[in-house]
Design an enzyme around this catalytic site. Structure first.
Site, PDB file in Angstrom:
ATOM      1  N   GLU A 156       0.878  -1.100   0.096  1.00 27.78           N
ATOM      2  CA  GLU A 156       0.099  -0.109   0.201  1.00 27.78           C
ATOM      3  C   GLU A 156       0.805   1.274  -0.103  1.00 27.78           C
ATOM      4  OE1 GLU A 156      -3.721   2.286   2.486  1.00 27.78           O
ATOM      5  OE2 GLU A 156      -2.689   0.254   3.211  1.00 27.78           O
ATOM      6  N   LYS A 175      -2.731  -1.796  -3.058  1.00 31.33           N
ATOM      7  CA  LYS A 175      -3.855  -0.938  -2.488  1.00 31.33           C
ATOM      8  C   LYS A 175      -3.241   0.376  -2.747  1.00 31.33           C
ATOM      9  CE  LYS A 175      -6.553   0.247   1.373  1.00 31.33           C
ATOM     10  NZ  LYS A 175      -7.226  -0.325   2.890  1.00 31.33           N
TER      11      LYS A 175
END
Length: 294
Positions: free
Chosen positions: A176, A213
């Site tokens: 992420e 992400k």
């Protein structure tokens, strides 16, 4: 690795519920849920309350595998039980929802336009416990504030380095590298990030599978080409501070990019609501996010 879960994450319709607020963000999460800091008096009591909140969400009749592919858990949630089952087992065995674990220890100080992840000295032991708890994958977050190519390279290098260790342990890492939605150079930072990810993925062993992400991109469809990269299982998007309506509107402009929302999913929920009110508001949020994702 659970191949049934892998196939679900790769191909099924739905989105990921992020239920992984931890550490310093826990009081804020409870406050958003209608529980003030003066209503608990110890860390253990605080985590009991947040477990009750997450259990209520997970047990809701609205929280089903029809719309939700996976749920991201905090370490203390993984170690606690719902109806006698560890949370990850309850999610998969009772709900058909894939369990994922947040493994990072928070963000380092801002330097050269980015925040790297803090060191994770206990990662190996945490991964072993995650496997004992039948967790499928992991998630770890760093943040990009400015379009600084050298710093963005460091962000991706760190994410990939830790991701390889997680993959070697038999779990699927979610990398992420969030780009701050308020950054004045968000578009440029995303261009640099995508180029750096492509470069570093090309150097990975073919057996390594990862998820990404990311912030919803400024240029719609910016991550579409990357979705076809052989290492990528799925690319998901965080809400990043947008309201649910804003996030859903932006997400819907990005084909095959699905949600992994936290605040945008839970914002309307309160400890003071009746079961019927709670389930209805959660169902509304889930349905709206699902539509934007598919």
């Amino acid at each position: 690795m659970n191949n049934k879960q892998l196939e679900r994450m790769r191909t099924a319709k739905g989105f990921i519920a992020a239920l992984d607020q931890s550490g310093g963000s826990t009081p804020k999460a409870l406050q958003g849920y209608g529980i003030e800091e003066n209503e608990y008096h110890s860390e253990e009591e605080m985590y009991d309350l947040v477990q009750a909140m997450r259990s209520r969400i997970i047990q809701s009749q609205s929280f089903t595998s029809e719309h939700i592919l996976a749920a991201i858990l905090f370490e203390k949630t993984m170690d606690r039980k719902i109806e006698g089952l560890y949370t990850g087992d309850y999610l998969w065995d009772k709900k058909g929802i894939v369990p994922i674990l947040k493994v990072d220890k928070g963000l380092a100080e801002l330097k050269d336009g980015v925040q790297l992840m803090k060191p994770m000295p206990d990662l190996d032991r945490l991964l072993e416990r995650a496997k004992e708890r039948n967790i499928f994958g992991t998630k770890m977050r760093s943040v990009i504030h400015e379009a600084n190519a050298a710093s963005i390279k460091k962000i991706v290098e760190q994410q990939i380095e830790v991701g390889k260790k997680i993959a070697a342990a038999g779990l699927v890492p979610i990398l992420e590298p969030e780009v701050d939605i308020h950054s004045s150079s968000k578009k440029e930072a995303e261009q640099m990030l995508i180029a750096e990810i492509e470069k570093q993925l090309s150097q990975l062993d073919k057996s390594v599978k990862i998820m990404l992400k990311v912030s919803i991109p400024t240029v719609s469809g910016a991550y579409s080409a990357l979705m076809n990269e052989t290492h990528i299982v799925r690319i998901v998007a965080l809400s990043g501070g947008y309201s649910r309506q804003e996030a859903n509107t932006l997400l819907a402009k990005n084909p095959n990019l699905i949600a992994s929302f936290s605040r945008a999913l839970l914002a309307d929920l309160s400890a003071k609501q009746t079961p019927a009110e709670f389930d209805q508001l959660l169902a509304t949020a889930i349905n709206e996010i699902y539509k934007a994702s598919v």
